[in-house]
Design an enzyme around this catalytic site. Sequence first.
Site, PDB file in Angstrom:
ATOM      1  N   LYS A   1      12.201-107.151 -65.865  1.00 44.26           N
ATOM      2  CA  LYS A   1      11.243-108.229 -65.599  1.00 44.26           C
ATOM      3  C   LYS A   1      11.042-109.089 -66.843  1.00 44.26           C
ATOM      4  O   LYS A   1      11.067-110.307 -66.778  1.00 44.26           O
ATOM      5  CB  LYS A   1       9.898-107.625 -65.180  1.00 44.26           C
ATOM      6  CG  LYS A   1       8.761-108.620 -65.186  1.00 44.26           C
ATOM      7  CD  LYS A   1       7.430-107.984 -64.876  1.00 44.26           C
ATOM      8  CE  LYS A   1       6.680-107.448 -66.071  1.00 44.26           C
ATOM      9  NZ  LYS A   1       5.982-108.454 -66.883  1.00 44.26           N
ATOM     10  N   ASN A   2      10.862-108.451 -67.993  1.00 43.99           N
ATOM     11  CA  ASN A   2      10.551-109.211 -69.203  1.00 43.99           C
ATOM     12  C   ASN A   2      11.756-109.947 -69.771  1.00 43.99           C
ATOM     13  O   ASN A   2      11.627-110.735 -70.695  1.00 43.99           O
ATOM     14  CB  ASN A   2       9.946-108.295 -70.274  1.00 43.99           C
ATOM     15  CG  ASN A   2       8.500-107.948 -69.965  1.00 43.99           C
ATOM     16  OD1 ASN A   2       7.933-108.460 -69.004  1.00 43.99           O
ATOM     17  ND2 ASN A   2       7.924-107.074 -70.783  1.00 43.99           N
TER      18      ASN A   2
ATOM     19  N   CYS B   1      -6.421-111.969 -71.133  1.00 46.77           N
ATOM     20  CA  CYS B   1      -6.113-111.062 -70.043  1.00 46.77           C
ATOM     21  C   CYS B   1      -6.712-109.715 -70.377  1.00 46.77           C
ATOM     22  O   CYS B   1      -7.284-109.530 -71.449  1.00 46.77           O
ATOM     23  CB  CYS B   1      -4.622-110.962 -69.806  1.00 46.77           C
ATOM     24  SG  CYS B   1      -3.786-110.063 -71.077  1.00 46.77           S
TER      25      CYS B   1
ATOM     26  N   ARG C   1      -4.791-112.432 -76.502  1.00 50.66           N
ATOM     27  CA  ARG C   1      -3.435-112.984 -76.432  1.00 50.66           C
ATOM     28  C   ARG C   1      -3.354-114.483 -76.747  1.00 50.66           C
ATOM     29  O   ARG C   1      -3.036-115.307 -75.885  1.00 50.66           O
ATOM     30  CB  ARG C   1      -2.810-112.673 -75.075  1.00 50.66           C
ATOM     31  CG  ARG C   1      -2.696-111.186 -74.848  1.00 50.66           C
ATOM     32  CD  ARG C   1      -2.061-110.842 -73.547  1.00 50.66           C
ATOM     33  NE  ARG C   1      -0.619-110.726 -73.651  1.00 50.66           N
ATOM     34  CZ  ARG C   1       0.141-110.180 -72.703  1.00 50.66           C
ATOM     35  NH1 ARG C   1      -0.390-109.741 -71.601  1.00 50.66           N
ATOM     36  NH2 ARG C   1       1.435-110.096 -72.872  1.00 50.66           N
TER      37      ARG C   1
ATOM     38  N   ASP D   1       4.292-101.344 -74.169  1.00 45.75           N
ATOM     39  CA  ASP D   1       4.384-101.253 -72.705  1.00 45.75           C
ATOM     40  C   ASP D   1       4.659 -99.828 -72.213  1.00 45.75           C
ATOM     41  O   ASP D   1       4.668 -99.592 -71.002  1.00 45.75           O
ATOM     42  CB  ASP D   1       5.474-102.208 -72.177  1.00 45.75           C
ATOM     43  CG  ASP D   1       5.012-103.652 -72.200  1.00 45.75           C
ATOM     44  OD1 ASP D   1       3.822-103.901 -72.468  1.00 45.75           O
ATOM     45  OD2 ASP D   1       5.853-104.552 -71.960  1.00 45.75           O
TER      46      ASP D   1
ATOM     47  N   ARG E   1       3.683-106.255 -59.970  1.00 47.42           N
ATOM     48  CA  ARG E   1       4.217-107.222 -60.945  1.00 47.42           C
ATOM     49  C   ARG E   1       5.469-106.686 -61.625  1.00 47.42           C
ATOM     50  O   ARG E   1       6.289-107.473 -62.095  1.00 47.42           O
ATOM     51  CB  ARG E   1       3.182-107.516 -62.038  1.00 47.42           C
ATOM     52  CG  ARG E   1       1.892-108.074 -61.512  1.00 47.42           C
ATOM     53  CD  ARG E   1       1.000-108.410 -62.640  1.00 47.42           C
ATOM     54  NE  ARG E   1       1.591-109.532 -63.371  1.00 47.42           N
ATOM     55  CZ  ARG E   1       0.912-110.376 -64.116  1.00 47.42           C
ATOM     56  NH1 ARG E   1      -0.386-110.220 -64.230  1.00 47.42           N
ATOM     57  NH2 ARG E   1       1.507-111.353 -64.735  1.00 47.42           N
TER      58      ARG E   1
HETATM   59  C1  UD1 Z   1       5.627-109.568 -74.277  1.00 45.76           C
HETATM   60  C2  UD1 Z   1       5.830-108.805 -72.988  1.00 45.76           C
HETATM   61  C3  UD1 Z   1       4.749-107.751 -72.827  1.00 45.76           C
HETATM   62  C4  UD1 Z   1       4.689-106.863 -74.045  1.00 45.76           C
HETATM   63  C5  UD1 Z   1       4.585-107.693 -75.315  1.00 45.76           C
HETATM   64  C6  UD1 Z   1       4.680-106.853 -76.594  1.00 45.76           C
HETATM   65  C7  UD1 Z   1       6.886-110.407 -71.517  1.00 45.76           C
HETATM   66  C8  UD1 Z   1       6.766-111.250 -70.290  1.00 45.76           C
HETATM   67  N1  UD1 Z   1       5.790-109.744 -71.881  1.00 45.76           N
HETATM   68  O1  UD1 Z   1       4.369-110.231 -74.173  1.00 45.76           O
HETATM   69  O2  UD1 Z   1       5.061-106.979 -71.657  1.00 45.76           O
HETATM   70  O3  UD1 Z   1       3.581-106.013 -73.949  1.00 45.76           O
HETATM   71  O4  UD1 Z   1       5.646-108.660 -75.369  1.00 45.76           O
HETATM   72  O5  UD1 Z   1       5.852-106.127 -76.613  1.00 45.76           O
HETATM   73  O6  UD1 Z   1       7.935-110.302 -72.098  1.00 45.76           O
HETATM   74  N2  UD1 Z   1       0.093-112.997 -80.723  1.00 45.76           N
HETATM   75  C9  UD1 Z   1      -0.615-113.872 -81.499  1.00 45.76           C
HETATM   76  N3  UD1 Z   1      -0.276-115.195 -81.465  1.00 45.76           N
HETATM   77  C10 UD1 Z   1       0.749-115.671 -80.691  1.00 45.76           C
HETATM   78  C11 UD1 Z   1       1.469-114.753 -79.909  1.00 45.76           C
HETATM   79  C12 UD1 Z   1       1.125-113.416 -79.938  1.00 45.76           C
HETATM   80  O7  UD1 Z   1      -1.541-113.484 -82.208  1.00 45.76           O
HETATM   81  O8  UD1 Z   1       1.006-116.885 -80.715  1.00 45.76           O
HETATM   82  C13 UD1 Z   1      -0.273-111.542 -80.718  1.00 45.76           C
HETATM   83  C14 UD1 Z   1      -0.765-111.101 -79.344  1.00 45.76           C
HETATM   84  O9  UD1 Z   1      -2.141-111.387 -79.164  1.00 45.76           O
HETATM   85  C15 UD1 Z   1      -0.491-109.633 -79.381  1.00 45.76           C
HETATM   86  C16 UD1 Z   1       0.793-109.547 -80.204  1.00 45.76           C
HETATM   87  O10 UD1 Z   1       0.881-110.774 -80.931  1.00 45.76           O
HETATM   88  O11 UD1 Z   1      -1.506-108.941 -80.040  1.00 45.76           O
HETATM   89  C17 UD1 Z   1       2.054-109.329 -79.382  1.00 45.76           C
HETATM   90  O12 UD1 Z   1       2.219-110.371 -78.479  1.00 45.76           O
HETATM   91  P1  UD1 Z   1       3.630-110.917 -78.009  1.00 45.76           P
HETATM   92  O13 UD1 Z   1       4.729-110.164 -78.683  1.00 45.76           O
HETATM   93  O14 UD1 Z   1       3.639-112.390 -78.102  1.00 45.76           O
HETATM   94  O15 UD1 Z   1       3.615-110.490 -76.477  1.00 45.76           O
HETATM   95  P2  UD1 Z   1       3.974-111.376 -75.232  1.00 45.76           P
HETATM   96  O16 UD1 Z   1       5.159-112.229 -75.491  1.00 45.76           O
HETATM   97  O17 UD1 Z   1       2.732-112.016 -74.711  1.00 45.76           O
END
Ligand code: UD1
Length: 441
Positions: A22-23, A119, A124, A307, A399
């Site tokens: 999915k991811n 969320c 996030r 995850d 999901r």
């Molecule tokens: C993706 C995955 C999710 C997984 C996560 C971490 C998908 C669709 N989702 O989510 O299943 O749990 O990676 O492996 O692929 N952060 C910031 N600023 C930003 C972006 C992120 O502070 O601009 C922080 C987030 O709040 C969080 C951490 O970085 O604490 C990790 O987030 P991120 O790696 O971006 O996760 P996602 O891409 O949202």
Amino acid sequence: MEQIVINGVNQLSGEVEIEGAKNAVLPILASTILASSGITTLDNVPPLSDVFIMNKVLEEFNIKIEFNQVQKTISVDASGELTSIAPKELVEKMRASIVVLGPLVARLGHAKVAMPGGCAIGSRPIDLHLKGLEKLGVKIDQHDGFIEATADQLHGADIYLDFPSVGATQNIMMAATLAKGNTVIENVAREPEIVDLANVLNKMGAKITGAGTDSLKIKGVDQLHGCDHSVVQDRIEAGTYMIAAAVSNGNVLIKDAIYEHNRPLLSKLAEMGVKVNVSDDGVRIIGPKVLAPADVQTLPHPGFPTDMQAQMTVAQLKADGISTMNETVFENRFMHLDELNKMGASYKVEGNFATLMGPTDFQGAEVSATDLRAAAALVIAGLIAKGETRVSHLEYMDRGYYHLVSKFKQLGANIKRVRIDAAGRETLVTDDQVISEESLA
Ligand code: UD1
């Protein structure tokens, strides 16, 4: 209301097949925006509710999608005149749709994407996505709940991410493929889903090197075209069945599982006394009678995946002794522990650190999923609990887990899904009835 009903105690055995990730497929679908000619055909696509939402997002932009759910293939034609507004109703349903921002502005010079809210598992933010795009010459305005991105021509840049965010890496990498000149992005995410996305982009004509390391180099090109691609296996779905086998004293072959993608999980399971046999057919997990406790810390890949955290806590709670879980990626990801408490689990949470008091004699209970992976953890606990467990809020489960009930059934579990009407009458719901486009309307 729908529930998954499990009667325990179950010992799993047999083989299980795993879907495409999915991811991986969500950002890959977003990347098709970049292909101004030709058709992209994706194979091994899981028919999950998140995938249907991403298809709907792309259709908003005038992209043509054909999803064959039986064959698990999607063909995407983004060669027409595209529009660039992602509405609130869709972005709200799935935060991951924010990864359309980079490709849209790179292809069209404009994108207006609704601001994804927080969320259940944390606030996030998307500051890293936006900072990276700004470095590529994109002007960002935030107003009326939207992020508006504009650029005449993106240009290459040197970018350092403060944290190896998966989504930020994907958004910036996709945008940089069409920037003028060279881009270097350092401290990037190294997840297998990033590698899969880079592979697709390169098949489309992009020039990306370094995927899977902490630094990406991207040489901008003028345009991209459609391609064929088979989506990488879902390491989180695979890992979920690995834990279910491990805690149930089971013996399960996870077919075609990729050992390297689950190395952090498998090495922890081995430490807990689980036998891990790697062969050409996949990875076989043989759970011991008694699990040993273990201390785990979630980290960006190649560390232990966040995850898999909820599912892992079930194994830790089952283990004979005290285990700890340090969640370093998200700030609020222990909600499943309150539910596991109803099943007999005992724990203490201080900030992002949980102390898990094993061994737990899990008892069946009525529990509620709070997010996707929490849902999986509750089902695993139900499998090894005495008596009946009922898990509700299955919209989270849907999901990310395709045909979960039939897969566990095939492994010998006493599990079913039911719909309960206002009068309290139950009817059986088969996996084939679970996800349909109509159900998302
Ligand atoms: C993706 C995955 C999710 C997984 C996560 C971490 C998908 C669709 N989702 O989510 O299943 O749990 O990676 O492996 O692929 N952060 C910031 N600023 C930003 C972006 C992120 O502070 O601009 C922080 C987030 O709040 C969080 C951490 O970085 O604490 C990790 O987030 P991120 O790696 O971006 O996760 P996602 O891409 O949202």
